[in-house]
Motif scaffolding. Structure first.
Motif, PDB file in Angstrom:
ATOM      1  N   GLU A 114     -56.142  88.535 -78.467  1.00  0.00           N
ATOM      2  CA  GLU A 114     -55.100  88.103 -79.406  1.00  0.00           C
ATOM      3  C   GLU A 114     -55.187  88.896 -80.707  1.00  0.00           C
ATOM      4  O   GLU A 114     -54.171  89.358 -81.233  1.00  0.00           O
ATOM      5  CB  GLU A 114     -55.217  86.608 -79.684  1.00  0.00           C
ATOM      6  CG  GLU A 114     -54.115  86.074 -80.551  1.00  0.00           C
ATOM      7  CD  GLU A 114     -54.138  84.562 -80.680  1.00  0.00           C
ATOM      8  OE1 GLU A 114     -53.232  84.034 -81.329  1.00  0.00           O
ATOM      9  OE2 GLU A 114     -55.052  83.919 -80.135  1.00  0.00           O
TER      10      GLU A 114
ATOM     11  N   GLN B 125     -47.051  84.600 -76.184  1.00  0.00           N
ATOM     12  CA  GLN B 125     -48.042  83.945 -75.336  1.00  0.00           C
ATOM     13  C   GLN B 125     -48.087  84.579 -73.943  1.00  0.00           C
ATOM     14  O   GLN B 125     -49.151  84.735 -73.356  1.00  0.00           O
ATOM     15  CB  GLN B 125     -47.752  82.447 -75.230  1.00  0.00           C
ATOM     16  CG  GLN B 125     -47.944  81.702 -76.537  1.00  0.00           C
ATOM     17  CD  GLN B 125     -49.337  81.904 -77.121  1.00  0.00           C
ATOM     18  OE1 GLN B 125     -50.328  81.706 -76.453  1.00  0.00           O
ATOM     19  NE2 GLN B 125     -49.397  82.313 -78.378  1.00  0.00           N
ATOM     20  N   ARG B 126     -46.930  84.956 -73.412  1.00  0.00           N
ATOM     21  CA  ARG B 126     -46.889  85.617 -72.101  1.00  0.00           C
ATOM     22  C   ARG B 126     -47.619  86.955 -72.155  1.00  0.00           C
ATOM     23  O   ARG B 126     -48.427  87.269 -71.287  1.00  0.00           O
ATOM     24  CB  ARG B 126     -45.438  85.834 -71.655  1.00  0.00           C
ATOM     25  CG  ARG B 126     -45.346  86.573 -70.317  1.00  0.00           C
ATOM     26  CD  ARG B 126     -43.915  86.752 -69.832  1.00  0.00           C
ATOM     27  NE  ARG B 126     -42.962  87.188 -70.825  1.00  0.00           N
ATOM     28  CZ  ARG B 126     -42.799  88.454 -71.217  1.00  0.00           C
ATOM     29  NH1 ARG B 126     -43.543  89.409 -70.706  1.00  0.00           N
ATOM     30  NH2 ARG B 126     -41.886  88.750 -72.112  1.00  0.00           N
ATOM     31  N   HIS B 127     -47.355  87.743 -73.207  1.00  0.00           N
ATOM     32  CA  HIS B 127     -48.049  89.024 -73.342  1.00  0.00           C
ATOM     33  C   HIS B 127     -49.565  88.831 -73.451  1.00  0.00           C
ATOM     34  O   HIS B 127     -50.339  89.579 -72.842  1.00  0.00           O
ATOM     35  CB  HIS B 127     -47.541  89.795 -74.553  1.00  0.00           C
ATOM     36  CG  HIS B 127     -46.220  90.466 -74.332  1.00  0.00           C
ATOM     37  ND1 HIS B 127     -45.985  91.357 -73.301  1.00  0.00           N
ATOM     38  CD2 HIS B 127     -45.057  90.387 -75.018  1.00  0.00           C
ATOM     39  CE1 HIS B 127     -44.746  91.796 -73.370  1.00  0.00           C
ATOM     40  NE2 HIS B 127     -44.157  91.204 -74.399  1.00  0.00           N
ATOM     41  N   LEU B 128     -49.983  87.842 -74.202  1.00  0.00           N
ATOM     42  CA  LEU B 128     -51.421  87.580 -74.342  1.00  0.00           C
ATOM     43  C   LEU B 128     -52.040  87.156 -73.013  1.00  0.00           C
ATOM     44  O   LEU B 128     -53.113  87.635 -72.633  1.00  0.00           O
ATOM     45  CB  LEU B 128     -51.668  86.507 -75.399  1.00  0.00           C
ATOM     46  CG  LEU B 128     -51.466  86.955 -76.836  1.00  0.00           C
ATOM     47  CD1 LEU B 128     -51.541  85.763 -77.785  1.00  0.00           C
ATOM     48  CD2 LEU B 128     -52.502  88.002 -77.212  1.00  0.00           C
ATOM     49  N   ARG B 129     -51.367  86.277 -72.308  1.00  0.00           N
ATOM     50  CA  ARG B 129     -51.869  85.821 -71.011  1.00  0.00           C
ATOM     51  C   ARG B 129     -51.972  86.996 -70.036  1.00  0.00           C
ATOM     52  O   ARG B 129     -52.986  87.177 -69.355  1.00  0.00           O
ATOM     53  CB  ARG B 129     -50.944  84.725 -70.462  1.00  0.00           C
ATOM     54  CG  ARG B 129     -51.419  84.107 -69.166  1.00  0.00           C
ATOM     55  CD  ARG B 129     -50.494  82.979 -68.706  1.00  0.00           C
ATOM     56  NE  ARG B 129     -49.135  83.453 -68.433  1.00  0.00           N
ATOM     57  CZ  ARG B 129     -48.074  83.217 -69.186  1.00  0.00           C
ATOM     58  NH1 ARG B 129     -48.175  82.492 -70.279  1.00  0.00           N
ATOM     59  NH2 ARG B 129     -46.876  83.688 -68.848  1.00  0.00           N
ATOM     60  N   GLN B 130     -50.939  87.820 -69.992  1.00  0.00           N
ATOM     61  CA  GLN B 130     -50.950  88.955 -69.085  1.00  0.00           C
ATOM     62  C   GLN B 130     -51.989  89.996 -69.503  1.00  0.00           C
ATOM     63  O   GLN B 130     -52.651  90.594 -68.652  1.00  0.00           O
ATOM     64  CB  GLN B 130     -49.563  89.583 -69.004  1.00  0.00           C
ATOM     65  CG  GLN B 130     -48.567  88.691 -68.304  1.00  0.00           C
ATOM     66  CD  GLN B 130     -47.176  89.256 -68.273  1.00  0.00           C
ATOM     67  OE1 GLN B 130     -46.823  90.113 -69.073  1.00  0.00           O
ATOM     68  NE2 GLN B 130     -46.369  88.771 -67.347  1.00  0.00           N
TER      69      GLN B 130
ATOM     70  N   TYR C  38     -45.392  92.790 -66.614  1.00  0.00           N
ATOM     71  CA  TYR C  38     -46.718  93.374 -66.829  1.00  0.00           C
ATOM     72  C   TYR C  38     -46.607  94.789 -67.388  1.00  0.00           C
ATOM     73  O   TYR C  38     -47.419  95.202 -68.215  1.00  0.00           O
ATOM     74  CB  TYR C  38     -47.546  93.371 -65.543  1.00  0.00           C
ATOM     75  CG  TYR C  38     -48.338  92.102 -65.356  1.00  0.00           C
ATOM     76  CD1 TYR C  38     -49.577  91.936 -65.970  1.00  0.00           C
ATOM     77  CD2 TYR C  38     -47.860  91.062 -64.571  1.00  0.00           C
ATOM     78  CE1 TYR C  38     -50.308  90.770 -65.809  1.00  0.00           C
ATOM     79  CE2 TYR C  38     -48.577  89.896 -64.401  1.00  0.00           C
ATOM     80  CZ  TYR C  38     -49.802  89.759 -65.026  1.00  0.00           C
ATOM     81  OH  TYR C  38     -50.529  88.603 -64.876  1.00  0.00           O
TER      82      TYR C  38
ATOM     83  N   THR D  26     -46.210  94.545 -71.057  1.00  0.00           N
ATOM     84  CA  THR D  26     -47.475  94.219 -71.689  1.00  0.00           C
ATOM     85  C   THR D  26     -48.374  95.454 -71.764  1.00  0.00           C
ATOM     86  O   THR D  26     -49.010  95.708 -72.794  1.00  0.00           O
ATOM     87  CB  THR D  26     -48.182  93.083 -70.927  1.00  0.00           C
ATOM     88  OG1 THR D  26     -47.338  91.926 -70.946  1.00  0.00           O
ATOM     89  CG2 THR D  26     -49.519  92.751 -71.546  1.00  0.00           C
TER      90      THR D  26
ATOM     91  N   ARG E 184     -54.798  89.419 -70.906  1.00  0.00           N
ATOM     92  CA  ARG E 184     -56.108  88.903 -70.494  1.00  0.00           C
ATOM     93  C   ARG E 184     -56.337  89.110 -68.998  1.00  0.00           C
ATOM     94  O   ARG E 184     -57.458  89.389 -68.565  1.00  0.00           O
ATOM     95  CB  ARG E 184     -56.234  87.434 -70.864  1.00  0.00           C
ATOM     96  CG  ARG E 184     -56.374  87.220 -72.353  1.00  0.00           C
ATOM     97  CD  ARG E 184     -56.552  85.751 -72.711  1.00  0.00           C
ATOM     98  NE  ARG E 184     -56.537  85.568 -74.152  1.00  0.00           N
ATOM     99  CZ  ARG E 184     -55.613  84.877 -74.807  1.00  0.00           C
ATOM    100  NH1 ARG E 184     -54.652  84.255 -74.158  1.00  0.00           N
ATOM    101  NH2 ARG E 184     -55.672  84.774 -76.116  1.00  0.00           N
ATOM    102  N   VAL E 185     -55.278  88.985 -68.197  1.00  0.00           N
ATOM    103  CA  VAL E 185     -55.399  89.256 -66.759  1.00  0.00           C
ATOM    104  C   VAL E 185     -55.720  90.735 -66.536  1.00  0.00           C
ATOM    105  O   VAL E 185     -56.605  91.071 -65.744  1.00  0.00           O
ATOM    106  CB  VAL E 185     -54.102  88.848 -66.009  1.00  0.00           C
ATOM    107  CG1 VAL E 185     -54.130  89.346 -64.570  1.00  0.00           C
ATOM    108  CG2 VAL E 185     -53.915  87.341 -66.059  1.00  0.00           C
TER     109      VAL E 185
END
Length: 91
Positions: A8, A23-28, A72, A75, A30-31
């Motif tokens: 983040e 939030q979507r960019h952060l979640r992706q 993705y 991101t 992290r993946v």
């Protein structure tokens, strides 16, 4: 013991848009980080090369839908922008 990498904080300067988009960019991100760490033991984006992100797009996401691959890709472009590289990624 070192602190875990804060994705983040890393992306804070390049994240724009609505709260849900950030939030979507952060979640992706992290993946992406997790999968690259599993495959190449590279924990932080500062140690990544273009080939790591290309592998993620071409191999890890191969079985995912086109919209998922596109999100993705967005991101990964943010990560590349934050790293200050001129890497170009396409689907």
């Amino acid at each position: 013991m070192s602190k875990p990498f804060n994705m983040e904080l890393f992306l804070a300067g390049v994240l724009t848009g609505s709260h849900a988009t950030r939030q979507r960019h952060l979640r992706q991100a992290r993946v992406v980080q997790s999968e690259i760490a599993k495959r190449w033991q590279r924990e932080t984006p500062w140690s990544w090369q273009r080939k790591h992100l290309v592998w993620f797009l071409e191999h890890y996401l191969a079985t995912h839908s086109e919209p998922t691959q596109y999100y993705y890709l967005l991101t990964i472009r943010l990560i590349a922008r934050r790293l200050g590289t001129s890497w170009i990624f396409n689907l």
